[in-house]
Design a protein around this motif. Structure first.
Motif, PDB file in Angstrom:
ATOM      1  N   ARG A 178      -8.161   2.799   4.586  1.00 57.58           N
ATOM      2  CA  ARG A 178      -8.032   1.400   5.036  1.00 57.58           C
ATOM      3  C   ARG A 178      -8.699   0.453   4.039  1.00 57.58           C
ATOM      4  N   ARG A 179      -9.841   0.844   3.519  1.00 49.31           N
ATOM      5  CA  ARG A 179     -10.535   0.006   2.527  1.00 49.31           C
ATOM      6  C   ARG A 179      -9.672  -0.171   1.290  1.00 49.31           C
ATOM      7  N   VAL A 180      -9.060   0.911   0.849  1.00 50.17           N
ATOM      8  CA  VAL A 180      -8.214   0.877  -0.352  1.00 50.17           C
ATOM      9  C   VAL A 180      -7.025  -0.064  -0.140  1.00 50.17           C
ATOM     10  N   VAL A 181      -6.371   0.036   1.010  1.00 46.22           N
ATOM     11  CA  VAL A 181      -5.179  -0.779   1.270  1.00 46.22           C
ATOM     12  C   VAL A 181      -5.557  -2.250   1.422  1.00 46.22           C
ATOM     13  N   HIS A 182      -6.639  -2.522   2.147  1.00 48.14           N
ATOM     14  CA  HIS A 182      -7.075  -3.913   2.296  1.00 48.14           C
ATOM     15  C   HIS A 182      -7.373  -4.536   0.932  1.00 48.14           C
ATOM     16  N   ALA A 183      -8.017  -3.787   0.054  1.00 44.18           N
ATOM     17  CA  ALA A 183      -8.347  -4.297  -1.275  1.00 44.18           C
ATOM     18  C   ALA A 183      -7.081  -4.552  -2.084  1.00 44.18           C
ATOM     19  N   ALA A 184      -6.097  -3.661  -1.962  1.00 40.49           N
ATOM     20  CA  ALA A 184      -4.857  -3.810  -2.731  1.00 40.49           C
ATOM     21  C   ALA A 184      -4.051  -5.014  -2.266  1.00 40.49           C
ATOM     22  N   THR A 185      -3.941  -5.222  -0.959  1.00 38.98           N
ATOM     23  CA  THR A 185      -3.158  -6.359  -0.460  1.00 38.98           C
ATOM     24  C   THR A 185      -3.900  -7.675  -0.700  1.00 38.98           C
ATOM     25  N   ALA A 186      -5.225  -7.643  -0.630  1.00 38.59           N
ATOM     26  CA  ALA A 186      -6.004  -8.859  -0.871  1.00 38.59           C
ATOM     27  C   ALA A 186      -5.907  -9.308  -2.322  1.00 38.59           C
ATOM     28  N   ALA A 187      -5.583  -8.387  -3.217  1.00 38.02           N
ATOM     29  CA  ALA A 187      -5.520  -8.707  -4.641  1.00 38.02           C
ATOM     30  C   ALA A 187      -4.216  -9.393  -5.042  1.00 38.02           C
ATOM     31  N   VAL A 188      -3.242  -9.469  -4.139  1.00 38.16           N
ATOM     32  CA  VAL A 188      -1.946 -10.074  -4.447  1.00 38.16           C
ATOM     33  C   VAL A 188      -1.906 -11.485  -3.870  1.00 38.16           C
ATOM     34  N   PRO A 189      -1.840 -12.510  -4.708  1.00 35.15           N
ATOM     35  CA  PRO A 189      -1.839 -13.895  -4.219  1.00 35.15           C
ATOM     36  C   PRO A 189      -0.680 -14.159  -3.254  1.00 35.15           C
ATOM     37  N   GLY A 190      -1.003 -14.766  -2.111  1.00 36.32           N
ATOM     38  CA  GLY A 190       0.028 -15.124  -1.144  1.00 36.32           C
ATOM     39  C   GLY A 190       0.382 -14.034  -0.164  1.00 36.32           C
ATOM     40  N   ALA A 191      -0.040 -12.812  -0.418  1.00 41.93           N
ATOM     41  CA  ALA A 191       0.293 -11.709   0.480  1.00 41.93           C
ATOM     42  C   ALA A 191      -0.693 -11.649   1.640  1.00 41.93           C
ATOM     43  N   PRO A 192      -0.223 -11.321   2.840  1.00 41.37           N
ATOM     44  CA  PRO A 192      -1.167 -11.136   3.942  1.00 41.37           C
ATOM     45  C   PRO A 192      -2.042  -9.922   3.667  1.00 41.37           C
ATOM     46  N   GLU A 193      -3.314 -10.027   4.027  1.00 38.20           N
ATOM     47  CA  GLU A 193      -4.199  -8.880   3.820  1.00 38.20           C
ATOM     48  C   GLU A 193      -3.962  -7.883   4.949  1.00 38.20           C
ATOM     49  N   LEU A 194      -3.417  -6.736   4.619  1.00 35.94           N
ATOM     50  CA  LEU A 194      -2.993  -5.751   5.605  1.00 35.94           C
ATOM     51  C   LEU A 194      -3.752  -4.450   5.432  1.00 35.94           C
ATOM     52  N   GLY A 195      -3.708  -3.637   6.481  1.00 36.52           N
ATOM     53  CA  GLY A 195      -4.199  -2.272   6.419  1.00 36.52           C
ATOM     54  C   GLY A 195      -3.033  -1.317   6.286  1.00 36.52           C
ATOM     55  N   PRO A 196      -3.284  -0.020   6.421  1.00 32.31           N
ATOM     56  CA  PRO A 196      -2.219   0.967   6.300  1.00 32.31           C
ATOM     57  C   PRO A 196      -1.049   0.734   7.248  1.00 32.31           C
ATOM     58  N   HIS A 197      -1.341   0.291   8.482  1.00 31.03           N
ATOM     59  CA  HIS A 197      -0.241   0.090   9.427  1.00 31.03           C
ATOM     60  C   HIS A 197       0.633  -1.078   8.982  1.00 31.03           C
ATOM     61  N   GLY A 198       0.042  -2.045   8.273  1.00 34.41           N
ATOM     62  CA  GLY A 198       0.843  -3.139   7.740  1.00 34.41           C
ATOM     63  C   GLY A 198       1.828  -2.655   6.688  1.00 34.41           C
ATOM     64  N   LEU A 199       1.429  -1.675   5.882  1.00 35.28           N
ATOM     65  CA  LEU A 199       2.364  -1.095   4.912  1.00 35.28           C
ATOM     66  C   LEU A 199       3.483  -0.350   5.630  1.00 35.28           C
ATOM     67  N   ARG A 200       3.146   0.289   6.729  1.00 37.67           N
ATOM     68  CA  ARG A 200       4.156   0.993   7.534  1.00 37.67           C
ATOM     69  C   ARG A 200       5.155  -0.014   8.127  1.00 37.67           C
ATOM     70  N   HIS A 201       4.634  -1.119   8.674  1.00 32.72           N
ATOM     71  CA  HIS A 201       5.503  -2.172   9.188  1.00 32.72           C
ATOM     72  C   HIS A 201       6.418  -2.692   8.076  1.00 32.72           C
TER      73      HIS A 201
END
Length: 318
Positions: A245-268
């Motif tokens: 979860r930490r890894v995914v949150h960091a990856a999504t937070a690093a993309v400008p404009g993208a919602p900060e998501l966890g693993p379930h957000g990637l699944r969605h």
């Protein structure tokens, strides 16, 4: 189990504690539910039985529809959401049904217990471009960094690729073993909810990340006790879901404009993009491992809402 729940459970008379214990055993051994689900259901029914004791009840035969309704009403006055109330009602119905099947009561009083439908909010999802950017977030490693740092960067890249590339749950990801991967057909053998096994395909980018991890990452972190786990933590044990979860949150937070998501957000996001690409709902259900097609249908709402947003923004007569 919280300390408050544990104290309430310990204070129950044996005439209520024993049926409760039998039901919990049924959830674990008979239905093979996850530890998290069992803990939630148990907490609900302990609360119900504690309420029954406060009403003067001492046996499961004292549990009636009025007691069930007053228990739910008390929860609402304490701030329970519609979703929480719906879950608590489902827990109570499961318990009363088990009492009837076990012959401890002559009637299933929970059959007549109504509960509010929980509001199903549409999940945040990435756009296809955002998902691509999340997968390509650079994970720089200093030249003088220890080998473990480079190995962890490869692992993190693989975790994101597999979560989005296959749409599996985080628990399914951390449960993967090395021999659960069919490289030739690009398939994962996944053990999902209810210990149901299914095969899930993954794409070429995930395959490339997987080969880099197996060649240059996993051997660096593997220890004598690592076993067959595919993804490893820094100490060589199977990776913890919290780390993913930490890894995914960091990856999504690093993309400008993208919602900060966890693993379930990637699944969605994966499910939404597959549907938008033309897949039928039944195939997406199989891909995600949903027991019911109704669960998968929320993704049709996501795609429709996005279509409406595009229409509103682009059509001159919108």
């Amino acid at each position: 189990m919280t300390s408050r729940t544990a104290l309430a459970r310990a204070a129950l008379p044996p005439t209520l504690a024993e049926p409760l214990d039998a039901w919990v055993e049924h959830l674990v051994a008979g239905r093979d539910l996850s530890e998290h689900t069992v803990r939630a259901y148990t907490g609900d029914v302990v609360s119900l039985l504690d309420h029954l004791v406060r009403l003067g009840g001492t046996r499961v035969t004292d549990l009636d529809l009025a007691a069930l309704r007053s228990w739910l009403a008390l929860g609402r006055t304490r701030g329970d959401s519609r979703a929480t109330t719906a879950r608590r009602a489902a827990s109570a119905r499961g318990f009363t049904a088990h009492l009837r099947r076990s012959g401890l009561t002559t009637e299933d009083v929970g059959l007549r217990l109504a509960s509010p439908r929980s509001h199903r909010t549409l999940p945040d999802v990435l756009t296809a471009d955002q998902a691509r950017a999340v997968s390509e977030v650079p994970r720089p490693v200093a030249e003088d960094a220890p080998p473990a740092d480079a190995a962890l960067a490869l692992r993190d890249a693989l975790a994101v690729e597999l979560l989005y590339g296959s749409g599996i749950r985080v628990a399914e990801l951390v449960g993967l073993d090395v021999d659960d991967v069919d490289h030739g057909r690009r398939l994962l053998r996944v053990l999902g909810k209810g210990r149901k096994e299914r095969s899930v395909p993954f794409g070429i980018p995930a395959e490339q990340a997987l080969r880099r991890w197996l060649a240059d990452g996993r051997p660096v972190l593997a220890r004598e006790g690592s076993g067959p786990a595919l993804l490893l933590g820094v100490r060589g044990a199977r990776i913890d879901p919290r780390e993913v979860r930490r890894v995914v949150h960091a990856a999504t937070a690093a993309v400008p404009g993208a919602p900060e998501l966890g693993p379930h957000g990637l699944r969605h996001s994966a499910a939404t993009h597959v549907l938008e690409g033309g897949a039928d709902l039944r195939s997406v259900q199989e891909l995600l491992g949903h027991a019911s097609l109704a669960t998968t249908q929320i993704y049709t709402h996501v795609t429709v809402e996005r279509l409406r947003a595009v229409h509103a923004a682009a059509h001159p007569r919108a």
